[in-house]
Design a protein around this motif. Structure first.
Motif, PDB file in Angstrom:
ATOM      1  N   HIS A 417       0.843  -1.189   0.000  1.00  0.00           N
ATOM      2  CA  HIS A 417       0.000   0.000   0.000  1.00  0.00           C
ATOM      3  C   HIS A 417       0.886   1.250   0.000  1.00  0.00           C
ATOM      4  CE1 HIS A 417      -3.690  -2.182   1.912  1.00  0.00           C
ATOM      5  NE2 HIS A 417      -3.471  -2.507   0.655  1.00  0.00           N
ATOM      6  N   PRO A 418       0.378   2.358  -0.498  1.00  0.00           N
ATOM      7  CA  PRO A 418       1.175   3.586  -0.497  1.00  0.00           C
ATOM      8  C   PRO A 418       1.245   4.212   0.894  1.00  0.00           C
ATOM      9  CG  PRO A 418      -1.001   4.044  -1.367  1.00  0.00           C
ATOM     10  CD  PRO A 418      -0.929   2.547  -1.184  1.00  0.00           C
ATOM     11  N   VAL A 419       2.267   4.986   1.124  1.00  0.00           N
ATOM     12  CA  VAL A 419       2.384   5.805   2.320  1.00  0.00           C
ATOM     13  C   VAL A 419       2.913   7.172   1.882  1.00  0.00           C
ATOM     14  CG1 VAL A 419       4.694   4.933   2.814  1.00  0.00           C
ATOM     15  CG2 VAL A 419       3.370   5.986   4.629  1.00  0.00           C
ATOM     16  N   SER A 420       2.309   8.227   2.431  1.00  0.00           N
ATOM     17  CA  SER A 420       2.661   9.595   2.024  1.00  0.00           C
ATOM     18  C   SER A 420       3.160  10.398   3.219  1.00  0.00           C
ATOM     19  CB  SER A 420       1.441  10.303   1.408  1.00  0.00           C
ATOM     20  OG  SER A 420       1.052   9.673   0.217  1.00  0.00           O
ATOM     21  N   VAL A 421       4.049  11.337   2.926  1.00  0.00           N
ATOM     22  CA  VAL A 421       4.567  12.253   3.943  1.00  0.00           C
ATOM     23  C   VAL A 421       4.421  13.683   3.421  1.00  0.00           C
ATOM     24  CG1 VAL A 421       6.699  13.155   4.930  1.00  0.00           C
ATOM     25  CG2 VAL A 421       6.138  10.762   5.211  1.00  0.00           C
ATOM     26  N   ILE A 422       3.899  14.551   4.297  1.00  0.00           N
ATOM     27  CA  ILE A 422       3.775  15.976   3.992  1.00  0.00           C
ATOM     28  C   ILE A 422       4.743  16.723   4.906  1.00  0.00           C
ATOM     29  CG2 ILE A 422       2.240  17.974   4.000  1.00  0.00           C
ATOM     30  CD1 ILE A 422      -0.091  16.073   3.577  1.00  0.00           C
ATOM     31  N   LEU A 423       5.749  17.365   4.321  1.00  0.00           N
ATOM     32  CA  LEU A 423       6.744  18.109   5.091  1.00  0.00           C
ATOM     33  C   LEU A 423       6.430  19.608   4.957  1.00  0.00           C
ATOM     34  CD1 LEU A 423       9.145  17.457   6.865  1.00  0.00           C
ATOM     35  CD2 LEU A 423      10.628  17.715   4.889  1.00  0.00           C
ATOM     36  N   ILE A 424       6.335  20.288   6.076  1.00  0.00           N
ATOM     37  CA  ILE A 424       5.813  21.660   6.111  1.00  0.00           C
ATOM     38  C   ILE A 424       6.815  22.580   6.803  1.00  0.00           C
ATOM     39  CG2 ILE A 424       3.917  23.101   6.966  1.00  0.00           C
ATOM     40  CD1 ILE A 424       2.304  20.379   7.101  1.00  0.00           C
ATOM     41  N   ASP A 425       6.973  23.784   6.236  1.00  0.00           N
ATOM     42  CA  ASP A 425       7.861  24.778   6.832  1.00  0.00           C
ATOM     43  C   ASP A 425       7.134  26.127   6.879  1.00  0.00           C
ATOM     44  OD1 ASP A 425      10.828  25.405   7.589  1.00  0.00           O
ATOM     45  OD2 ASP A 425      10.233  27.011   6.227  1.00  0.00           O
ATOM     46  N   VAL A 426       7.179  26.782   8.038  1.00  0.00           N
ATOM     47  CA  VAL A 426       6.559  28.105   8.174  1.00  0.00           C
ATOM     48  C   VAL A 426       7.427  29.128   7.439  1.00  0.00           C
ATOM     49  CG1 VAL A 426       5.794  29.883   9.775  1.00  0.00           C
ATOM     50  CG2 VAL A 426       5.564  27.461  10.392  1.00  0.00           C
ATOM     51  N   ASP A 427       6.836  29.855   6.499  1.00  0.00           N
ATOM     52  CA  ASP A 427       7.581  30.796   5.663  1.00  0.00           C
ATOM     53  C   ASP A 427       8.102  31.971   6.487  1.00  0.00           C
ATOM     54  OD1 ASP A 427       7.138  29.314   3.358  1.00  0.00           O
ATOM     55  OD2 ASP A 427       5.206  30.278   2.988  1.00  0.00           O
ATOM     56  N   PHE A 428       9.408  32.271   6.291  1.00  0.00           N
ATOM     57  CA  PHE A 428      10.047  33.442   6.883  1.00  0.00           C
ATOM     58  C   PHE A 428       9.791  33.528   8.396  1.00  0.00           C
ATOM     59  CE2 PHE A 428       9.009  34.591   2.435  1.00  0.00           C
ATOM     60  CZ  PHE A 428      10.318  34.735   1.941  1.00  0.00           C
ATOM     61  N   ILE A 502       4.082  40.959   9.114  1.00  0.00           N
ATOM     62  CA  ILE A 502       4.385  42.096   8.241  1.00  0.00           C
ATOM     63  C   ILE A 502       5.744  41.966   7.569  1.00  0.00           C
ATOM     64  CG2 ILE A 502       2.917  43.607   9.596  1.00  0.00           C
ATOM     65  CD1 ILE A 502       5.453  44.792  10.825  1.00  0.00           C
ATOM     66  N   HIS A 503       6.576  41.036   8.041  1.00  0.00           N
ATOM     67  CA  HIS A 503       7.899  40.868   7.452  1.00  0.00           C
ATOM     68  C   HIS A 503       7.979  39.673   6.504  1.00  0.00           C
ATOM     69  CE1 HIS A 503      10.207  44.018   9.512  1.00  0.00           C
ATOM     70  NE2 HIS A 503       9.403  43.802  10.551  1.00  0.00           N
ATOM     71  N   SER A 504       6.820  39.116   6.163  1.00  0.00           N
ATOM     72  CA  SER A 504       6.814  38.054   5.160  1.00  0.00           C
ATOM     73  C   SER A 504       6.953  38.667   3.766  1.00  0.00           C
ATOM     74  CB  SER A 504       5.512  37.247   5.245  1.00  0.00           C
ATOM     75  OG  SER A 504       5.434  36.344   4.172  1.00  0.00           O
ATOM     76  N   LYS A 505       7.661  37.997   2.896  1.00  0.00           N
ATOM     77  CA  LYS A 505       7.863  38.497   1.535  1.00  0.00           C
ATOM     78  C   LYS A 505       6.817  37.982   0.560  1.00  0.00           C
ATOM     79  CE  LYS A 505      12.886  38.872   2.192  1.00  0.00           C
ATOM     80  NZ  LYS A 505      14.223  38.437   1.700  1.00  0.00           N
ATOM     81  N   VAL A 506       5.897  37.120   1.067  1.00  0.00           N
ATOM     82  CA  VAL A 506       4.885  36.571   0.156  1.00  0.00           C
ATOM     83  C   VAL A 506       3.462  36.917   0.567  1.00  0.00           C
ATOM     84  CG1 VAL A 506       6.345  34.646  -0.568  1.00  0.00           C
ATOM     85  CG2 VAL A 506       4.869  34.389   1.424  1.00  0.00           C
ATOM     86  N   SER A 507       3.263  37.402   1.789  1.00  0.00           N
ATOM     87  CA  SER A 507       1.916  37.700   2.253  1.00  0.00           C
ATOM     88  C   SER A 507       2.000  38.581   3.493  1.00  0.00           C
ATOM     89  CB  SER A 507       1.178  36.396   2.579  1.00  0.00           C
ATOM     90  OG  SER A 507      -0.089  36.657   3.130  1.00  0.00           O
ATOM     91  N   LYS A 508       0.860  39.136   3.890  1.00  0.00           N
ATOM     92  CA  LYS A 508       0.808  39.917   5.113  1.00  0.00           C
ATOM     93  C   LYS A 508       0.478  39.055   6.318  1.00  0.00           C
ATOM     94  CE  LYS A 508      -0.523  44.243   2.826  1.00  0.00           C
ATOM     95  NZ  LYS A 508      -1.554  45.315   2.734  1.00  0.00           N
ATOM     96  N   VAL A 509       0.220  37.753   6.065  1.00  0.00           N
ATOM     97  CA  VAL A 509      -0.079  36.815   7.152  1.00  0.00           C
ATOM     98  C   VAL A 509       0.888  35.638   7.070  1.00  0.00           C
ATOM     99  CG1 VAL A 509      -2.510  37.454   7.244  1.00  0.00           C
ATOM    100  CG2 VAL A 509      -1.786  35.579   5.765  1.00  0.00           C
ATOM    101  N   VAL A 510       0.891  34.843   8.121  1.00  0.00           N
ATOM    102  CA  VAL A 510       1.764  33.664   8.168  1.00  0.00           C
ATOM    103  C   VAL A 510       1.301  32.647   7.121  1.00  0.00           C
ATOM    104  CG1 VAL A 510       2.434  31.658   9.559  1.00  0.00           C
ATOM    105  CG2 VAL A 510       2.427  33.941  10.565  1.00  0.00           C
ATOM    106  N   THR A 511       2.238  32.123   6.340  1.00  0.00           N
ATOM    107  CA  THR A 511       1.950  31.101   5.335  1.00  0.00           C
ATOM    108  C   THR A 511       2.919  29.936   5.504  1.00  0.00           C
ATOM    109  OG1 THR A 511       3.410  32.170   3.740  1.00  0.00           O
ATOM    110  CG2 THR A 511       1.074  32.793   3.664  1.00  0.00           C
ATOM    111  N   ILE A 512       2.667  28.875   4.769  1.00  0.00           N
ATOM    112  CA  ILE A 512       3.544  27.703   4.858  1.00  0.00           C
ATOM    113  C   ILE A 512       3.883  27.198   3.456  1.00  0.00           C
ATOM    114  CG2 ILE A 512       2.771  26.910   7.117  1.00  0.00           C
ATOM    115  CD1 ILE A 512       0.852  25.007   5.763  1.00  0.00           C
TER     116      ILE A 512
END
Length: 555
Positions: A417-428, A502-512
């Protein structure tokens, strides 16, 4: 020879005297009647209160010397108010009991039946409400006095009680279906199933998705009850938790009992079965002892209320939590008449004194050793659980993830069977931490963790903190399409939480940014290859502009 003779005589005399004592005591013991106490439920009869029904039905209360009157909630009454007014001895509420105590009501918190509150808001899916902030200015049906975590969740996104139209709950989900309200306060163990049966699409706003992870169904009593009847309170708690253990281990039998004796809502068996399984998920009886509470978690809940202006600054929960005192002086006071009577009998029958004393000492010592062993086992379980949890966010840590990944890898390899992994990093995140400070940085990571954890719905899925500002989600039996879809839900949910940055370079809110890798394990590869692939895709997501999902097979 002579000493053996007198020894024999003494034993026979002692036995005879003990028999006489038992005959004398029997009329008094036989007249002992169970103490009558009352328990006020917070809702209509349902599986939500199954443990209390089974404690009554299986004789656990009777064995503890109690006769419990279990009272269903009536329209216009509130469980904690009934307790405060002295109409009942025990009641079930929510974490809002802290607010009641702060307002001068002498409440003692005994146990938390649900480790995660099942309370949530339901809206019609075709409505214009797609996120919780859309509830501003809308009509919300709530149960008076039982919406602490919902109000906290609304407060967490900047919605105060004056920002929406509050309607008293009608207990009829048709009011949501027919458009008489915009949002309906409900338990996810109940109303969602009713809508599923009618094929009515809906959305659920869970407080956990917004960093509000409270206990649910809090068992409380008064300080007067604890001071006046400490042994009775302890006996009631123990018998109730025994009832819950039985109910969750014998779900079908428990449903039969509810259908026969407690079905005032005319619920069907499949509805009760759905509620039972969801209830079991919220109680976490397989992981922690039923009723378990942590003072640190209670203080965290109180701090959330304080931050929203609902509790005074510096409010401490320690005085609100029940701490049983098992002391000899309390036992002597509780049983003073029996001890006095026994002492008079002992004066008349000194041989029986020696026998009874020794037996009591052995029994007491055995009980102490058993209690110490239980405490040690409980502490060991708690330490083992804590060693697998991230100390900041409360979700699984790297150690838990590695253990579960190894297990699921070999299972998937065996079953192909398949197994998946989602790796996530909080931007900036570093600029965020530098600008807002480490405390707010910790709060940001905790909130993101709760959002991600709330998106994983299957019991086999695992969300964990991988390290620093990185998180990981393990999805057994999930192909690349489903894994990519869930990853996209994670990205959108974090952005929708609108955590300012406010110091993100891609949005005004926290993104991942997210990397998704899927594989069907073989003997030629190992779990580290799956992580490396997801890490490369995460790097690609960052390189391609962040706030995006990259997977091996983009849908």
């Amino acid at each position: 020879m002579r000493s053996k003779y007198f020894s024999s005589i003494s034993c026979r005399a002692g036995s005879s005297l003990l028999f006489v004592v038992c005959i004398c005591l029997f009329p008094f013991l036989s007249e002992a009647k169970p103490e009558t106490i009352s328990l006020q439920l917070k809702w209509k009869h349902a599986f939500q209160f199954a443990g209390f029904y089974m404690a009554q039905e299986k004789g656990f209360y009777r064995d503890a010397g109690l006769d419990v009157d279990i009272r269903e909630m009536q329209t216009g009454t509130h469980a904690v108010d009934e307790l405060a007014n002295g109409k009942v001895d025990y009641a079930l509420g929510d974490t809002g009991v802290l607010l009641a105590r702060a307002n001068g009501i002498p409440i003692k918190i005994l146990a938390a039946i649900f480790q995660h509150s099942p309370l949530a808001l339901i809206v019609r899916k075709e409505a214009t409400i797609t996120k919780i902030t859309d509830l501003r200015g809308k009509r919300i049906m709530m149960t008076p006095g039982l919406n602490a975590d919902i109000l906290a969740a609304l407060g967490a996104v900047g919605i105060s009680s004056s920002d929406f139209v509050r309607q008293e709950i009608s207990y009829d989900i048709n009011d949501l279906v027919n458009g008489n309200t915009d949002a309906f306060s409900s338990y996810i163990t109940d109303q969602p199933h009713q809508l599923d049966l009618r094929h009515i699409p809906y959305r659920i706003f869970r407080p956990r998705d917004y960093g509000i992870d409270f206990y649910g169904d809090i068992l409380v009593t008064s300080e007067k009850e604890i001071k006046k009847h400490p042994q009775r309170a302890r006996a009631f708690i123990d018998a109730s938790m025994q009832g819950w253990q039985y109910a969750l281990a014998h779900i079908d039998e428990t449903i039969d009992l509810i259908l026969q004796k407690y079905n005032t809502q005319n619920l069907h068996r499949d509805q009760l079965k759905f509620e039972a399984l969801k209830t079991k998920e919220m109680i976490l009886g397989d992981i922690v002892q039923i009723g378990y509470m942590s003072e640190l978690r209670w203080q965290h809940i109180a701090d959330i209320y304080t931050s929203q202006g609902l509790l005074p600054a510096g409010f401490s929960v320690s005085q609100a939590l029940y701490q049983p005192d098992v002391e000899l002086l309390d036992v002597l006071k509780e049983n003073s008449l029996k001890i006095t009577f026994a002492f008079l009998i002992v004066l008349l029958f000194f041989f029986a004194l020696n026998t009874m004393y020794l037996r009591r000492a052995v029994k007491q010592r055995t009980s102490e050793l058993e209690n110490k062993e239980k405490e040690l086992q409980h502490l060991n379980r708690e330490l083992e659980l804590l060693s697998l949890l991230d100390g900041l966010t409360g979700i699984g840590n790297r150690r838990m993830f590695d253990q579960v990944l190894d297990r699921e890898w070999f299972r998937a390899q065996r079953d192909k069977h398949p197994v998946s992994v989602i790796l996530i990093d909080v931007d900036f995140f570093k600029p965020y931490n530098d600008y807002y400070g480490h405390q707010q940085g910790d709060d940001c990571l905790t909130r993101v963790a709760h959002i991600l954890n709330g998106i994983t719905h299957r019991s086999s899925d695992l969300c964990a903190r991988y390290g620093g500002e990185e998180f990981v989600i393990l999805l057994p039996d999930a192909d690349s399409t489903n894994a990519h879809r869930l990853a996209e839900d994670c990205r959108i949910s974090v952005a929708d939480a609108a955590i300012p940055h406010i110091h993100s370079k891609v949005s005004k809110v926290v993104t991942i940014s997210i990397g998704v890798s899927t594989v069907i394990p073989t003997v030629e590869c190992d779990p580290s290859s799956l992580i490396k692939a997801a890490d490369k895709l995460l790097y690609k997501a960052k390189k391609n502009g962040r706030n995006r999902v990259e997977s091996e097979h983009q849908p």
